[in-house]
Design a protein around this motif. Structure first.
Motif, PDB file in Angstrom:
ATOM      1  N   THR A 241       1.016  -1.286   0.027  1.00 31.79           N
ATOM      2  CA  THR A 241       0.208   0.057  -0.049  1.00 31.79           C
ATOM      3  C   THR A 241       0.742   0.869  -0.382  1.00 31.79           C
ATOM      4  N   GLU A 242       1.718   1.000   1.014  1.00 32.88           N
ATOM      5  CA  GLU A 242       2.709   2.171   0.532  1.00 32.88           C
ATOM      6  C   GLU A 242       3.332   2.882  -0.419  1.00 32.88           C
ATOM      7  N   THR A 243       3.815   1.924  -0.828  1.00 30.46           N
ATOM      8  CA  THR A 243       4.551   1.650  -2.572  1.00 30.46           C
ATOM      9  C   THR A 243       3.483   2.387  -3.926  1.00 30.46           C
ATOM     10  N   THR A 244       3.134   1.354  -3.463  1.00 33.86           N
ATOM     11  CA  THR A 244       1.873   1.834  -4.677  1.00 33.86           C
ATOM     12  C   THR A 244       0.577   2.052  -4.523  1.00 33.86           C
ATOM     13  N   GLY A 245      -0.263   2.261  -4.069  1.00 35.86           N
ATOM     14  CA  GLY A 245      -0.999   3.564  -3.405  1.00 35.86           C
ATOM     15  C   GLY A 245      -2.451   2.183  -3.500  1.00 35.86           C
ATOM     16  N   ILE A 246      -2.434   0.642  -3.754  1.00 36.36           N
ATOM     17  CA  ILE A 246      -2.793   0.029  -4.406  1.00 36.36           C
ATOM     18  C   ILE A 246      -3.383  -1.218  -2.497  1.00 36.36           C
ATOM     19  N   ASN A 416      -7.505   1.923 -10.005  1.00 36.63           N
ATOM     20  CA  ASN A 416      -9.576   2.414 -10.771  1.00 36.63           C
ATOM     21  C   ASN A 416     -10.140   1.764 -11.478  1.00 36.63           C
ATOM     22  N   ASP A 417      -9.577   0.329 -11.674  1.00 35.55           N
ATOM     23  CA  ASP A 417      -9.855  -1.177 -11.859  1.00 35.55           C
ATOM     24  C   ASP A 417     -10.307  -0.784 -13.796  1.00 35.55           C
ATOM     25  N   VAL A 418      -9.327  -0.362 -14.333  1.00 34.20           N
ATOM     26  CA  VAL A 418      -8.912  -0.279 -15.792  1.00 34.20           C
ATOM     27  C   VAL A 418      -8.489  -1.253 -15.968  1.00 34.20           C
ATOM     28  N   SER A 419      -8.879  -2.138 -17.358  1.00 36.13           N
ATOM     29  CA  SER A 419      -8.303  -3.437 -17.748  1.00 36.13           C
ATOM     30  C   SER A 419      -6.811  -3.552 -18.692  1.00 36.13           C
ATOM     31  N   PHE A 420      -5.858  -3.870 -18.165  1.00 38.00           N
ATOM     32  CA  PHE A 420      -4.554  -3.962 -18.990  1.00 38.00           C
ATOM     33  C   PHE A 420      -5.226  -4.696 -20.903  1.00 38.00           C
ATOM     34  N   THR A 421      -6.225  -5.352 -20.709  1.00 39.11           N
ATOM     35  CA  THR A 421      -6.427  -6.049 -22.118  1.00 39.11           C
ATOM     36  C   THR A 421      -7.425  -5.694 -22.565  1.00 39.11           C
ATOM     37  N   GLU A 422      -7.697  -5.443 -23.729  1.00 41.65           N
ATOM     38  CA  GLU A 422      -8.504  -4.292 -24.864  1.00 41.65           C
ATOM     39  C   GLU A 422      -9.802  -6.620 -24.546  1.00 41.65           C
ATOM     40  N   VAL A 423     -10.988  -6.174 -23.770  1.00 34.84           N
ATOM     41  CA  VAL A 423     -11.623  -6.944 -23.677  1.00 34.84           C
ATOM     42  C   VAL A 423     -13.274  -6.756 -24.897  1.00 34.84           C
ATOM     43  N   GLU A 424     -13.367  -7.601 -24.859  1.00 30.89           N
ATOM     44  CA  GLU A 424     -14.708  -6.903 -26.226  1.00 30.89           C
ATOM     45  C   GLU A 424     -15.538  -6.624 -26.156  1.00 30.89           C
ATOM     46  N   GLY A 532     -22.592  32.064 -15.157  1.00 27.10           N
ATOM     47  CA  GLY A 532     -23.373  32.387 -14.115  1.00 27.10           C
ATOM     48  C   GLY A 532     -24.728  31.502 -14.649  1.00 27.10           C
ATOM     49  N   LEU A 533     -24.720  31.182 -15.416  1.00 26.63           N
ATOM     50  CA  LEU A 533     -25.421  29.601 -15.861  1.00 26.63           C
ATOM     51  C   LEU A 533     -25.307  28.572 -15.889  1.00 26.63           C
ATOM     52  N   PRO A 534     -26.688  27.375 -16.171  1.00 29.25           N
ATOM     53  CA  PRO A 534     -26.460  26.274 -15.631  1.00 29.25           C
ATOM     54  C   PRO A 534     -25.852  25.119 -16.729  1.00 29.25           C
ATOM     55  N   THR A 535     -24.963  24.139 -15.608  1.00 32.57           N
ATOM     56  CA  THR A 535     -24.058  23.586 -16.914  1.00 32.57           C
ATOM     57  C   THR A 535     -23.846  22.079 -16.854  1.00 32.57           C
ATOM     58  N   MET A 536     -23.479  21.239 -17.548  1.00 29.52           N
ATOM     59  CA  MET A 536     -22.751  20.166 -17.272  1.00 29.52           C
ATOM     60  C   MET A 536     -21.861  20.509 -17.420  1.00 29.52           C
ATOM     61  N   THR A 537     -21.774  18.729 -16.752  1.00 30.95           N
ATOM     62  CA  THR A 537     -20.316  18.559 -16.298  1.00 30.95           C
ATOM     63  C   THR A 537     -19.596  17.165 -16.337  1.00 30.95           C
ATOM     64  N   LEU A 538     -18.304  17.671 -17.318  1.00 30.82           N
ATOM     65  CA  LEU A 538     -18.258  16.409 -18.247  1.00 30.82           C
ATOM     66  C   LEU A 538     -16.934  15.942 -17.212  1.00 30.82           C
ATOM     67  N   THR A 539     -16.248  14.877 -16.679  1.00 30.07           N
ATOM     68  CA  THR A 539     -15.400  14.454 -16.151  1.00 30.07           C
ATOM     69  C   THR A 539     -14.990  13.416 -17.071  1.00 30.07           C
ATOM     70  N   LEU A 540     -13.638  13.960 -18.153  1.00 32.17           N
ATOM     71  CA  LEU A 540     -12.786  13.639 -18.141  1.00 32.17           C
ATOM     72  C   LEU A 540     -12.028  11.385 -17.622  1.00 32.17           C
ATOM     73  N   GLY A 541     -12.188  10.498 -17.220  1.00 28.98           N
ATOM     74  CA  GLY A 541     -10.769   9.526 -16.968  1.00 28.98           C
ATOM     75  C   GLY A 541     -10.140   8.884 -17.333  1.00 28.98           C
ATOM     76  N   LYS A 542      -9.618   8.268 -16.548  1.00 25.68           N
ATOM     77  CA  LYS A 542      -8.286   7.067 -17.031  1.00 25.68           C
ATOM     78  C   LYS A 542      -9.002   6.553 -18.543  1.00 25.68           C
ATOM     79  N   ASP A 543      -9.624   6.150 -18.798  1.00 27.68           N
ATOM     80  CA  ASP A 543     -10.199   5.497 -20.302  1.00 27.68           C
ATOM     81  C   ASP A 543     -10.099   6.874 -21.446  1.00 27.68           C
ATOM     82  N   PHE A 544      -9.931   8.178 -21.126  1.00 30.82           N
ATOM     83  CA  PHE A 544      -9.817   8.584 -22.408  1.00 30.82           C
ATOM     84  C   PHE A 544      -8.674   8.625 -23.504  1.00 30.82           C
ATOM     85  N   LYS A 545      -8.097   8.862 -24.381  1.00 29.19           N
ATOM     86  CA  LYS A 545      -7.858   8.082 -24.760  1.00 29.19           C
ATOM     87  C   LYS A 545      -7.336   8.755 -26.378  1.00 29.19           C
ATOM     88  N   GLY A 546      -8.128  10.003 -25.834  1.00 31.76           N
ATOM     89  CA  GLY A 546      -7.819  11.492 -26.832  1.00 31.76           C
ATOM     90  C   GLY A 546      -8.631  12.330 -27.089  1.00 31.76           C
TER      91      GLY A 546
END
Length: 574
Positions: A241-246, A416-424, A532-546
């Motif tokens: 946990t100390e070394t990896t944060g996991i 964050n439970d992100v796959s290292f392989t391309e899952v169909e 001051g206008l109402p707006t949506m919120t888009l949060t880019l996660g670790k799945d963002f590819k560009g």
């Protein structure tokens, strides 16, 4: 826990008591019938679970005799009083306590079945109380991390020639196994024993039940997190946990005999070497190409450092990963899973070699873990090693340090439970089983892009991603009422779009532009933008590819991993 301290549970040969239950379709252990001609087994004949290294007794629940005849065993299975393995001398000093036994157990318990026999297997397993170093329970509905530990402590008959004679048992082989929440993939991340780390203070539970805090150490080898100063597996978990944060949820530790007994139980494991091997230090002799190894020869294969690569520990880790993949394929083969005799051999060998944390040291939990791991396709089990560099503080290179340019992405993906392989995609969606309400979020009218009002946050994507995506939205997609809101409060694995009910038309339009799934759309509340206008919120996660790349793919771009492989690959050691 020393293997020779476990004792003998009973005189019943499990393979001889194996019968098919016609109601469940599973093989079960039928205990000897009581009566004048066949004395019943005493309650103490089947061991119960251990706590803090001590065994308690559990009563035997007799299984009613079955109507169908017992199938003939394929071959005689050695009983608990079978012959000891033949002793073999070795000059090697560094020894690993192999992880094969832990993998074997979680794969096999699901296939063995039968309450009485599972209770018998539970009695073989030793437990350690690691306190709050891990999780207090196991959840079948969440991702989980199991730290698999091996040590250089010599245990078991026939192993006097291996390892350091006086070793307290260090963490010489370490694999952090992460199993995804949807069970579509898993990652087995090896942690080098010579990695320089800071070991935190750790609380340990003594044999008399008292607690003792062992002080930490800075700038020492990872393998010192176990054994030194009385450190237990909980200290190793805290060091991870100390070394990896996991944070590891649980640990499993297999003893030295696991490779010999498991490979013998499956009649050998296929391995491959590019060049002929004749290593006098480990005793490994193999012709070039494919071979089958078992027992002492299998142990020599995973022990050798001088036959492959640069003769270092990192090259040995790679060979061990290849061996473990081959062992897993053999254990999962139809030849093994349809043979009650082999299953009994494997289950006995694995559990006798196993020590786990108290939270998973019962039969129900161990079976649950087995069933969950069994769901992961071998092609989506990634073997990798923590990216490292030679220790710059050393003139003679003997240790390594974390590669800060590569390792953080890998640690974050696991966390964050992100796959290292391309899952169909279709398999992922089938596992998620999104309900009609979730799918319906994408159905309905859509606003014109010019009417979409959204702020963009970076929640784990590479630095600068929010601005890059904003530029794409404004100049290419026509979403001109958008702005960069900086970094999100916390990193997330998957990109999300939060919106108020009256913004659903805008949300559907933006989801189409970005390739968002219904699960990524989060009905909630709007916020106000800089005007001051109402707006949506888009949060880019670790799945963002560009910028401009659709976000409906199921994993991030594959990180820069050295010598990564998957469990279905057949590789040759070189």
């Amino acid at each position: 826990m020393d293997a020779q301290g476990r004792g003998r549970a009973d005189d019943v040969d499990p393979a001889d008591q194996w019968v098919l239950n016609p109601r469940t379709g599973e093989y079960e252990l039928r205990m000897p019938p009581s009566g004048p001609s066949a004395p019943s087994a005493p309650e103490s004949s089947v061991p119960g679970p251990r706590t803090a290294g001590r065994r308690t007794s559990a009563p035997v629940r007799e299984v009613p005799p079955q109507r169908r005849r017992r199938p003939e065993p394929e071959e005689p299975v050695p009983g608990r009083r079978g012959r000891r393995p033949e002793k073999k001398k070795s000059k090697g000093k560094k020894v690993l306590l192999w992880t094969g036994g832990t993998m074997a157990f979680v794969v096999l318990v699901a296939g063995v079945g039968g309450y009485v026999y599972l209770k018998h297997l539970e009695g073989n397993v030793s437990t350690t109380d690691v306190g709050n170093a891990g999780s207090s329970s196991f959840s079948k509905d969440e991702a989980f991390n199991i730290l698999i530990i091996g040590t250089d402590k010599r245990t078991g008959a026939g192993n006097e020639g291996y390892g350091d004679k006086g070793s307290a048992g260090h963490a010489d082989t370490n694999i952090l196994l992460h199993v995804a929440k949807d069970r579509s993939n898993a990652t087995a991340l090896s942690i080098p024993r010579d990695l320089i780390v800071d070991i935190p203070d750790c609380e340990t539970v003594q044999e008399d039940g008292t607690k003792k805090v062992i002080p930490g150490s800075e700038g020492v080898r990872f393998n010192q997190s176990l054994g030194d100063l009385g450190r237990d597996a909980g200290c190793t978990m805290r060091t991870v946990t100390e070394t990896t944060g996991i944070k590891p949820d649980h640990f499993m530790m297999a003893d030295f005999n696991a490779v010999k007994t498991l490979t013998t139980a499956v009649d050998g494991v296929e391995v491959c070497v590019e060049h002929a091997v004749n290593d006098k230090k480990s005793g490994l002799v193999l012709d070039a190409g494919e071979s089958k190894v078992e027992g002492e020869q299998a142990l020599a294969f995973v022990r050798t450092r001088h036959a492959f690569g640069n003769e270092g520990d990192l090259d040995r880790i790679k060979v061990q990963q290849q061996f473990l993949g081959s062992l897993m394929r053999k254990m999962s083969s139809s030849d093994t899973l349809t043979s009650p005799t082999k299953l009994v051999k494997l289950a006995e060998a694995a559990t006798k070699a196993l020590t786990v944390d108290s939270a998973i040291g019962n039969v129900g939990t161990l079976k649950d873990i087995a069933l969950e791991l069994k769901k992961v396709p071998p092609k989506n089990i990634t073997f990798a090693t923590v990216p490292v560099l030679d220790n710059p503080a050393e003139k003679v290179k003997a240790t390594v340090v974390v590669n800060e340019a590569k390792a953080p992405q890998i640690f974050d993906m696991i966390k964050n439970d992100v796959s290292f392989t391309e899952v169909e995609q279709e398999k992922k969606e089938k596992k998620k089983k999104e309900d009609a309400a979730v799918a319906a979020r994408l159905e309905g009218t859509k606003s014109d892009p010019s009417e979409i009002r959204v702020r963009v946050l970076n929640g784990g994507a590479p630095t600068g991603s929010a601005q890059q995506e904003l530029n794409y939205l404004q100049t290419r997609a026509g979403v001109t009422k958008s702005e960069n809101a900086g970094n999100a409060p916390a990193d997330i694995a998957r990109t999300t779009l939060e919106y108020a009910p009256d913004q659903a038309d805008q949300a559907r339009a933006l989801a189409e532009i970005l390739g968002l799934t219904g699960a990524a759309m989060k009905p909630g509340e709007s916020v106000t933008n800089s005007q001051g206008l109402p707006t949506m919120t888009l949060t880019l996660g670790k799945d963002f590819k560009g910028a401009g790349v659709k976000l409906d793919a199921t994993s991030v771009k594959k990180p820069d991993l050295d010598n990564a492989s998957t469990a279905d690959q057949k590789l040759c050691a070189s």
